[in-house]
Design a protein around this motif. Sequence first.
Motif, mmCIF file in Angstrom:
data_model
loop_
_atom_site.group_PDB
_atom_site.id
_atom_site.type_symbol
_atom_site.label_atom_id
_atom_site.label_comp_id
_atom_site.label_asym_id
_atom_site.label_seq_id
_atom_site.Cartn_x
_atom_site.Cartn_y
_atom_site.Cartn_z
ATOM 1 N N GLU A 62 0.861 -1.194 0.000
ATOM 2 C CA GLU A 62 0.000 0.000 0.000
ATOM 3 C C GLU A 62 0.891 1.236 0.000
ATOM 4 O OE1 GLU A 62 -3.902 1.230 2.401
ATOM 5 O OE2 GLU A 62 -2.144 1.212 3.719
ATOM 6 N N LEU A 87 3.355 2.239 2.985
ATOM 7 C CA LEU A 87 4.362 3.303 2.912
ATOM 8 C C LEU A 87 3.733 4.649 3.264
ATOM 9 C CD1 LEU A 87 5.967 2.259 -0.522
ATOM 10 C CD2 LEU A 87 6.386 1.306 1.766
ATOM 11 N N ALA A 139 -1.599 7.915 -2.355
ATOM 12 C CA ALA A 139 -0.736 8.882 -1.654
ATOM 13 C C ALA A 139 -0.771 10.217 -2.401
ATOM 14 C CB ALA A 139 0.667 8.319 -1.525
HETATM 15 C C1 LIG Z 1 -5.330 9.736 1.068
HETATM 16 S S1 LIG Z 1 -4.245 9.438 2.382
HETATM 17 C C2 LIG Z 1 -4.232 7.676 2.508
HETATM 18 C C3 LIG Z 1 -5.530 7.137 2.999
HETATM 19 C C4 LIG Z 1 -5.492 5.664 3.344
HETATM 20 N N1 LIG Z 1 -5.069 4.887 2.190
HETATM 21 C C5 LIG Z 1 -6.862 5.217 3.774
HETATM 22 O O1 LIG Z 1 -7.736 5.060 2.903
HETATM 23 O O2 LIG Z 1 -7.065 5.028 4.991
HETATM 24 C C6 LIG Z 1 -2.665 9.783 1.677
HETATM 25 C C7 LIG Z 1 -1.490 9.513 2.604
HETATM 26 O O3 LIG Z 1 -0.316 9.531 1.770
HETATM 27 C C8 LIG Z 1 0.720 10.138 2.504
HETATM 28 N N2 LIG Z 1 1.713 10.654 1.552
HETATM 29 C C9 LIG Z 1 1.700 11.817 0.854
HETATM 30 N N3 LIG Z 1 2.802 11.945 0.118
HETATM 31 C C10 LIG Z 1 3.529 10.828 0.317
HETATM 32 C C11 LIG Z 1 4.781 10.379 -0.165
HETATM 33 N N4 LIG Z 1 5.497 11.097 -1.026
HETATM 34 N N5 LIG Z 1 5.231 9.187 0.271
HETATM 35 C C12 LIG Z 1 4.509 8.435 1.146
HETATM 36 N N6 LIG Z 1 3.316 8.818 1.635
HETATM 37 C C13 LIG Z 1 2.843 10.002 1.226
HETATM 38 C C14 LIG Z 1 0.020 11.249 3.271
HETATM 39 O O4 LIG Z 1 0.818 11.662 4.383
HETATM 40 C C15 LIG Z 1 -1.282 10.572 3.676
HETATM 41 O O5 LIG Z 1 -1.163 9.978 4.928
#
Ligand SMILES: C[S@@+](CC[C@H](N)C(=O)[O-])C[C@H]1O[C@@H](n2cnc3c(N)ncnc32)[C@H](O)[C@@H]1O
Length: 220
Positions: A62, A87, A139
């Motif tokens: 994920e 991640l 993400a």
């Molecule tokens: C839409 S949320 C994820 C929601 C989760 N999948 C859920 O449905 O419960 C996006 C996440 O991606 C993380 N994120 C943003 N940029 C990222 C990066 N470059 N690498 C890893 N994670 C990242 C954010 O901090 C956030 O926690």
Amino acid sequence: MSDAWREVDLYLAGKLLGDDPALDAALEANKAGGLPAIDVSPVQGKLLHLLARAAGARRILEIGTLGGYSTIWLARAVPEDGRVVTLEIDPHHAEVARANLDRAGIGGRVEIRVGPALDTLAALQAAGEAPFDLVFIDADKQNNANYVQAAIGLARPGALIIVDNVVREGRVLEAGSDDPMVQGTRRLFDMLASEPRLDATAIQTVGVKKWDGLVVALVR
Ligand SMILES: C[S@@+](CC[C@H](N)C(=O)[O-])C[C@H]1O[C@@H](n2cnc3c(N)ncnc32)[C@H](O)[C@@H]1O
């Protein structure tokens, strides 16, 4: 958002999902921890869960953990000796997620890797990790094309790659948009259109998460 979309989503979840104290507790903890409410919806979480089970997934990757709401749905789909690697760039999100996953009783199956996903994906590749059966990408949308490329390299033939939020209330059509998330989504579709290693479709969705959509792709 259309009230009808929301009401129908609540009706569907009421009929098909039932009470789920662990997921409710995760959303409460996210709120208490100041995390944005951008998790997948309950019916979307269940869809991920069912797709993972239908695929017989034992190893899931994920990208984008937040508080682990979707991670819980995915981890419940793998056997006890299965693995979800998720991640997340934000250490606070990862900390809240860790507690949510442990409280939900599936923490032992989940590894959270903290850092920019492009780096943690490169590290997974360099470590020669066993291939994944399903990859869920949720993400920073700017990097979606890069994430799918990395996912292909980390997935077995026949694996599923799912990408969330690819319609963006129709803004995906705006070629001249200065929104990096729209541009990233359009780069994703340009890449998918010419990527011979994937067989892909995309579905529009409405519900509590408004009008959006997801890509479902099979690695050839
Ligand atoms: C839409 S949320 C994820 C929601 C989760 N999948 C859920 O449905 O419960 C996006 C996440 O991606 C993380 N994120 C943003 N940029 C990222 C990066 N470059 N690498 C890893 N994670 C990242 C954010 O901090 C956030 O926690």
